[in-house]
Design an enzyme around this catalytic site. Structure first.
Site, PDB file in Angstrom:
ATOM      1  N   CYS A  71       0.807  -1.231   0.000  1.00 14.51           N
ATOM      2  CA  CYS A  71       0.000   0.000   0.000  1.00 14.51           C
ATOM      3  C   CYS A  71       0.839   1.279   0.000  1.00 14.51           C
ATOM      4  O   CYS A  71       0.863   1.998  -0.996  1.00 14.51           O
ATOM      5  CB  CYS A  71      -0.930   0.006   1.205  1.00 14.51           C
ATOM      6  SG  CYS A  71      -2.140  -1.315   1.140  1.00 14.51           S
TER       7      CYS A  71
HETATM    8  N1  LIG Z   1      -2.710  -5.713   1.535  1.00 17.43           N
HETATM    9  C1  LIG Z   1      -3.278  -4.717   2.193  1.00 17.43           C
HETATM   10  O1  LIG Z   1      -3.006  -4.513   3.367  1.00 17.43           O
HETATM   11  C2  LIG Z   1      -4.310  -3.823   1.543  1.00 17.43           C
HETATM   12  C3  LIG Z   1      -5.087  -2.981   2.347  1.00 17.43           C
HETATM   13  C4  LIG Z   1      -6.042  -2.170   1.771  1.00 17.43           C
HETATM   14  C5  LIG Z   1      -6.201  -2.184   0.378  1.00 17.43           C
HETATM   15  N2  LIG Z   1      -5.414  -2.985  -0.393  1.00 17.43           N
HETATM   16  C6  LIG Z   1      -5.638  -2.962  -1.833  1.00 17.43           C
HETATM   17  O2  LIG Z   1      -6.385  -4.115  -2.213  1.00 17.43           O
HETATM   18  C7  LIG Z   1      -5.976  -4.597  -3.478  1.00 17.43           C
HETATM   19  C8  LIG Z   1      -5.533  -6.041  -3.378  1.00 17.43           C
HETATM   20  O3  LIG Z   1      -4.393  -6.128  -2.530  1.00 17.43           O
HETATM   21  P1  LIG Z   1      -3.919  -7.485  -1.880  1.00 17.43           P
HETATM   22  O4  LIG Z   1      -2.876  -7.119  -0.868  1.00 17.43           O
HETATM   23  O5  LIG Z   1      -5.081  -8.313  -1.433  1.00 17.43           O
HETATM   24  O6  LIG Z   1      -3.208  -8.191  -3.124  1.00 17.43           O
HETATM   25  P2  LIG Z   1      -2.722  -9.708  -3.225  1.00 17.43           P
HETATM   26  O7  LIG Z   1      -1.617  -9.733  -4.206  1.00 17.43           O
HETATM   27  O8  LIG Z   1      -2.502 -10.282  -1.856  1.00 17.43           O
HETATM   28  O9  LIG Z   1      -3.965 -10.495  -3.829  1.00 17.43           O
HETATM   29  C9  LIG Z   1      -4.501 -10.231  -5.080  1.00 17.43           C
HETATM   30  C10 LIG Z   1      -5.014 -11.523  -5.693  1.00 17.43           C
HETATM   31  O10 LIG Z   1      -5.638 -11.200  -6.926  1.00 17.43           O
HETATM   32  C11 LIG Z   1      -5.314 -12.212  -7.856  1.00 17.43           C
HETATM   33  N3  LIG Z   1      -5.512 -11.693  -9.203  1.00 17.43           N
HETATM   34  C12 LIG Z   1      -4.678 -10.949  -9.968  1.00 17.43           C
HETATM   35  N4  LIG Z   1      -5.248 -10.661 -11.151  1.00 17.43           N
HETATM   36  C13 LIG Z   1      -6.472 -11.233 -11.153  1.00 17.43           C
HETATM   37  C14 LIG Z   1      -7.528 -11.296 -12.082  1.00 17.43           C
HETATM   38  N5  LIG Z   1      -7.444 -10.674 -13.265  1.00 17.43           N
HETATM   39  N6  LIG Z   1      -8.633 -11.996 -11.749  1.00 17.43           N
HETATM   40  C15 LIG Z   1      -8.717 -12.630 -10.564  1.00 17.43           C
HETATM   41  N7  LIG Z   1      -7.747 -12.606  -9.628  1.00 17.43           N
HETATM   42  C16 LIG Z   1      -6.640 -11.900  -9.912  1.00 17.43           C
HETATM   43  C17 LIG Z   1      -3.896 -12.607  -7.530  1.00 17.43           C
HETATM   44  O11 LIG Z   1      -3.577 -13.891  -8.010  1.00 17.43           O
HETATM   45  C18 LIG Z   1      -3.908 -12.533  -5.989  1.00 17.43           C
HETATM   46  O12 LIG Z   1      -4.246 -13.782  -5.405  1.00 17.43           O
HETATM   47  C19 LIG Z   1      -4.873  -3.641  -3.927  1.00 17.43           C
HETATM   48  O13 LIG Z   1      -5.440  -2.631  -4.708  1.00 17.43           O
HETATM   49  C20 LIG Z   1      -4.372  -3.044  -2.638  1.00 17.43           C
HETATM   50  O14 LIG Z   1      -3.804  -1.759  -2.828  1.00 17.43           O
HETATM   51  C21 LIG Z   1      -4.480  -3.829   0.159  1.00 17.43           C
END
Ligand SMILES: NC(=O)c1ccc[n+]([C@@H]2O[C@H](COP(=O)([O-])OP(=O)(O)OC[C@H]3O[C@@H](n4cnc5c(N)ncnc54)[C@H](O)[C@@H]3O)[C@@H](O)[C@H]2O)c1
Length: 412
Positions: A257
């Protein structure tokens, strides 16, 4: 009717489990076959969801790689990554791919919500045109909203249920629909007037942290030069009961993030002939913090007549923050890289990270890492590590997190 979740990572998986625990049927979709197979077998890839907790909901939670299975769901929540390109510009690739897949499955009266952090205008400007290729109209035939995820991996005092959830729909009816769905797993909903307000509110939260971390990191460097104990300064300032929020200095910023999201906004700002100075400056200060940490390492070794070249250095904690195994953008990686460039011999210990494949390093036990070390550097302070032992065993300890102040170790 069931809830569909697209992207089963740090954000999507806890959401899927929360809906299943609230009694909903859940269909989780991810492009990663290995991840889907592991989840189906009850193996969780993230620390916040234990295998036991996942296994307890497998009866109502199904995982697949096929978006077409989302067709019959009541709502689809999109939680895919929003990274930066090599040139540090927004990479909407995963989000646009996921949205294109949804254009083939969206049906009348369905609700689609974007949770991924992104610049204002993404929902309206990028999702609407792609989803409308289905022939259905957003806001009329199906509902569309943005609702930012606020998960903080490793945190246990606030949960999905107790963290207020901001929801901004394309129309008031879209906001109502989204609030009704999230109301099943969240106690406090915060409706806002548009998706853009919701999108920017999430970025404000992250930029607030990034800027304040940069401020305190810069002051730590100045205090170091002035020979003032920055930790004592912060402790004193933090006694003010109003108008001050505590932030601690450290080795820099990590995770998916803070080092990424603010640049989504500074990139978008340029389209409006606007330079987002605070964001750029905070990024610059935080990105240079590992260099300051390496300078502290050099000074610590120099004080005992040793060069960095050939020194055995034990890095303690390589995840970007305590209690997680996530090393994305972790400043520890940069610090290790810089020390290796200078010829240091690096061992590391992190109970949450068994190996650092990108650096060709395997983690060791704490005592093995400290064995014959010239210097131990605490980069991320996992609470499960025995810091008393670290200070007792290592000839010198440089603590970048302030955990061992009471033990007399050298501090950032
Ligand atoms: N990690 C955090 O603490 C956090 C907190 C708030 C917001 N976010 C936001 O949430 C979003 C996701 O973050 P995250 O940490 O969960 O990411 P992550 O990498 O842990 O998980 C994302 C998942 O999406 C999958 N993916 C990728 N492309 C895809 C597609 N086209 N169709 C289906 N699945 C797909 C990946 O394989 C992965 O398993 C980001 O925008 C991030 O900025 C993250």
């Amino acid at each position: 009717m069931s809830i569909g979740i697209v992207g089963l990572g740090y954000v999507g998986l806890p959401l899927a489990v929360a809906f299943a625990e609230a009694g909903e049927e859940v269909i989780g979709v991810d492009v990663d076959h290995g991840r889907v197979a592991a989840l189906t077998q009850g193996r969780s890839p993230i620390e916040d969801i234990s295998d036991e907790r996942l296994q307890a909901v497998l009866g109502s939670c199904r995982f697949t790689t096929r978006p077409v299975e989302l067709h019959e769901t009541e709502a689809i929540l999109v939680c895919v990554p929003t990274p930066l390109t090599r040139n540090r510009e927004p990479d909407l690739g995963p989000l646009l791919a996921a949205t294109r897949a949804l254009a083939d499955v969206v049906r009348r009266d369905q609700l689609i919500v974007l949770e991924s952090t992104t610049f204002p205008g993404t929902t309206r400007g990028h999702l609407v045109p792609l989803l409308e290729e289905s022939g259905l109209r957003a806001g009329e035939d199906f509902a569309l909203a943005f609702s930012p995820e606020r998960v903080d991996p490793g945190r246990t005092d606030y949960t999905i249920r107790t963290t207020p959830k901001v929801v901004g729909g394309l129309t008031p009816r879209c906001t109502e629909r989204a609030a009704a769905v999230y109301g099943r797993i969240c106690d406090h909903l915060v409706p806002v007037s548009t998706p853009e307000v919701a999108e920017l509110s999430k970025l404000l939260e992250n930029i607030f942290r990034s800027v304040n971390i940069a401020l305190v990191n810069e002051l730590a460097r100045l205090a170091d030069r002035m020979d003032i104990d920055i930790w004592e300064v912060i402790d004193a300032a933090a006694t003010k009961p109003f108008g001050f929020t505590r932030f601690n200095p450290g080795p820099g910023m990590g995770g998916h993030c803070l080092p990424v999201d603010p640049f989504y906004l500074s990139w978008k700002a340029r389209e409006y002939d606007f330079s987002a100075e605070f964001i750029e400056l905070a990024g610059k200060v935080n990105q240079s913090q590992p260099y300051f940490c390496v300078e502290k390492v050099e000074r610590a070794l120099n004080a005992v007549g040793k060069p960095v070249r050939g020194a055995k250095i034990a890095i303690l904690g390589v995840a970007y923050k305590p209690e997680v195994g996530d090393t994305r953008e972790s400043p520890a990686l940069k610090i290790i890289e810089l020390l290796r460039e200078r010829g240091a011999d690096i061992a590391y210990h992190d109970p949450h990270v068994p190996e650092l494949t990108e650096l060709g390093l395997a983690g060791t036990g704490l005592e093995d890492a400290l064995e014959n070390a010239d210097l131990a550097v605490i980069v991320t302070a996992h609470p499960s590590v025995d810091y008393g032992l670290v200070v007792a065993r290592a000839p010198q300890v440089l603590d970048l997190r302030g955990t061992t102040r009471h033990l007399g170790a050298l501090q950032l």
